[in-house]
Design an enzyme around this catalytic site. Sequence first.
Site, mmCIF file in Angstrom:
data_model
loop_
_atom_site.group_PDB
_atom_site.id
_atom_site.type_symbol
_atom_site.label_atom_id
_atom_site.label_comp_id
_atom_site.label_asym_id
_atom_site.label_seq_id
_atom_site.Cartn_x
_atom_site.Cartn_y
_atom_site.Cartn_z
ATOM 1 N N GLY A 11 36.140 52.507 31.534
ATOM 2 C CA GLY A 11 36.826 50.923 32.485
ATOM 3 C C GLY A 11 35.937 50.272 33.297
ATOM 4 C CB ILE A 13 37.390 48.531 38.755
ATOM 5 C CG1 ILE A 13 37.608 47.299 38.752
ATOM 6 C CG2 ILE A 13 36.612 48.870 39.882
ATOM 7 C CD1 ILE A 13 39.445 46.902 38.921
ATOM 8 C CG PHE A 82 39.258 53.517 38.940
ATOM 9 C CD1 PHE A 82 38.111 54.458 39.031
ATOM 10 C CD2 PHE A 82 39.177 52.329 39.667
ATOM 11 C CE1 PHE A 82 37.473 54.451 39.320
ATOM 12 C CE2 PHE A 82 38.219 51.837 40.748
ATOM 13 C CZ PHE A 82 37.436 52.991 40.376
ATOM 14 C CB SER A 126 46.956 45.734 42.777
ATOM 15 O OG SER A 126 47.159 44.633 42.431
ATOM 16 C CE1 TYR A 151 49.227 44.811 38.497
ATOM 17 C CE2 TYR A 151 49.013 46.402 37.226
ATOM 18 C CZ TYR A 151 48.566 45.988 38.132
ATOM 19 O OH TYR A 151 47.041 45.712 39.090
ATOM 20 C CE LYS A 155 47.866 49.652 39.976
ATOM 21 N NZ LYS A 155 46.854 50.639 39.233
ATOM 22 C CE1 TYR A 178 41.203 48.368 41.731
ATOM 23 C CE2 TYR A 178 40.222 49.040 44.230
ATOM 24 C CZ TYR A 178 40.174 49.485 42.921
ATOM 25 O OH TYR A 178 40.270 50.531 42.294
ATOM 26 C CG ASN A 200 43.022 38.837 34.488
ATOM 27 O OD1 ASN A 200 42.470 40.423 33.916
ATOM 28 N ND2 ASN A 200 43.847 38.535 35.370
ATOM 29 N NE ARG A 232 46.967 34.830 42.269
ATOM 30 C CZ ARG A 232 47.867 33.831 42.136
ATOM 31 N NH1 ARG A 232 47.533 33.186 43.157
ATOM 32 N NH2 ARG A 232 48.450 34.036 41.338
ATOM 33 N N PRO A 297 55.171 31.758 35.242
ATOM 34 C CG PRO A 297 57.056 32.243 33.678
ATOM 35 C CD PRO A 297 55.267 31.352 33.361
ATOM 36 C CG ASP A 299 50.535 32.573 38.775
ATOM 37 O OD1 ASP A 299 49.947 32.107 37.473
ATOM 38 O OD2 ASP A 299 49.628 33.385 38.857
HETATM 39 C C1 WQD Z 1 44.754 34.035 38.628
HETATM 40 C C2 WQD Z 1 44.593 32.559 39.255
HETATM 41 C C3 WQD Z 1 46.235 31.523 37.254
HETATM 42 C C4 WQD Z 1 44.487 32.652 33.771
HETATM 43 C C5 WQD Z 1 45.569 39.641 38.064
HETATM 44 C C6 WQD Z 1 45.693 40.790 37.457
HETATM 45 C C7 WQD Z 1 46.175 41.647 38.336
HETATM 46 C C8 WQD Z 1 45.574 42.370 39.789
HETATM 47 C C9 WQD Z 1 45.469 40.945 40.784
HETATM 48 C C10 WQD Z 1 44.947 44.007 39.795
HETATM 49 C C11 WQD Z 1 46.314 32.069 38.890
HETATM 50 C C12 WQD Z 1 45.103 31.481 36.498
HETATM 51 C C13 WQD Z 1 44.516 32.462 35.249
HETATM 52 C C14 WQD Z 1 44.207 30.918 32.783
HETATM 53 C C15 WQD Z 1 44.694 30.151 34.807
HETATM 54 N N1 WQD Z 1 44.565 42.763 39.852
HETATM 55 N N2 WQD Z 1 44.571 30.801 35.722
HETATM 56 N N3 WQD Z 1 44.341 29.740 34.056
HETATM 57 O O1 WQD Z 1 47.696 36.578 38.358
HETATM 58 O O2 WQD Z 1 45.571 36.936 39.996
HETATM 59 O O3 WQD Z 1 46.498 38.826 38.746
HETATM 60 O O4 WQD Z 1 44.684 40.167 39.848
HETATM 61 O O5 WQD Z 1 45.187 44.592 40.301
HETATM 62 O O6 WQD Z 1 46.211 42.945 37.865
HETATM 63 O O7 WQD Z 1 46.230 40.310 36.778
HETATM 64 O O8 WQD Z 1 44.517 36.650 38.258
HETATM 65 O O9 WQD Z 1 43.660 36.042 37.215
HETATM 66 O O10 WQD Z 1 45.167 36.167 35.889
HETATM 67 O O11 WQD Z 1 45.136 34.530 37.865
HETATM 68 O O12 WQD Z 1 45.053 28.641 35.307
HETATM 69 O O13 WQD Z 1 43.727 30.986 31.308
HETATM 70 O O14 WQD Z 1 44.096 31.754 37.605
HETATM 71 O O15 WQD Z 1 48.167 31.293 36.714
HETATM 72 O O16 WQD Z 1 47.183 31.233 39.955
HETATM 73 P P1 WQD Z 1 46.480 37.732 39.370
HETATM 74 P P2 WQD Z 1 44.713 35.265 36.949
#
Ligand code: WQD
Length: 351
Positions: A11, A13, A82, A126, A151, A155, A178, A200, A232, A297, A299
Amino acid sequence: MAKILVTGGCGYIGAHTIVDLLENGFDVISVDDNSRSTKYLLDGVEKITGKRVKNYKVDLKDYNDTRAVFQENEDISGIIHFAAYKAVGESVEEPLMYFENNLFSLINLLKCVDEFNISHFVFSSSCTVYGSPDTLPVTEQSPIKKAESPYGATKQMGEEILTSYVAASSAKAILLRYFNPVGAHPSILIGELPLGKPANLVPAITQTAIGKIPEMQVWGTDYDTRDGSCIRDYIHVSDIAHAHTLALQYLIDDNNKTSCDIFNLGTGNGVSVLEAIKTFEEVSGEKLNYKLGPRRPGDVVAIYANNDLAKNTLRWDIKYDLKEMMRTAWAWEQKVKEDETIIKNQKFLYN
Ligand code: WQD
């Protein structure tokens, strides 16, 4: 040369961490059922390091198959775990699949840790475990809030299971939380290969820029942040990878303070979605086709790390900034576009 078992080694990472482990003198084997990966990234690892890493195509939910790997490798001195499903949205639709896969795998692994006296265990956790933080930046002592998704719950439960196990055994563990791993190895020979349409942000940006996605959405611009979009802590995947090598060495050198030490892996910088897009456009020279859409939803409005503990205790230095994250992510997307191996592999085509 200490032998490390990396689960999920095929994968994103996992493969980046295997590169770092090999470059730091460790011997590595991988266990990956390839349900959401192929050997493609291990091919890239071999191109980067000159070393072929053996992957055992084993489903960790199968105890006997998992145990057989340990029987064949009596000299495993540490495990980096992982292998797990990690799509937040999918976990809401398929909670039982997530609890079964992510928790049964961990429990089977720990049964083998017990039987084969493995001393060191590094767990891929995470920032999701913090839920929606009340104060920022989050430290390792910040309260664990109710998980926003199944999910995130797996964790949190994974951390609990591991903490309880090591407290009752002679094994020692580290939880690495992470923040948002992005980017690709500077060689551009390995990177992220999302299955299906990416959820993502950064793969959504690069796939929109390369034309795989006609237009992406910014999920919500009415949040209480400096520009209305979510914040983020984006961190380069190679910085995340090196932290695993440092964490393992920290355990091998008996430097751990408790049987289960915890470290945040983030840059400490909060970046908004719109700022990330702007940085991508500056670095790539591409004008991104996106529109401002509704909130997604689940977020979290804003989260970023206090990373002092990892920097001071693990001597972890962050090498890559946001521009380098975007540069390598874009270079990888351009490479993938030309790569026949990937193009014809159904796994990577999204519906
Ligand atoms: C980031 C921001 C979205 C896509 C991820 C993984 C989770 C964990 C933490 C490992 C948000 C916005 C996204 C798009 C957008 N990783 N976005 N348009 O939700 O912080 O979580 O990292 O454990 O498993 O899911 O990351 O990249 O999905 O979103 O506006 O097409 O980008 O709304 O605000 P997230 P993300």
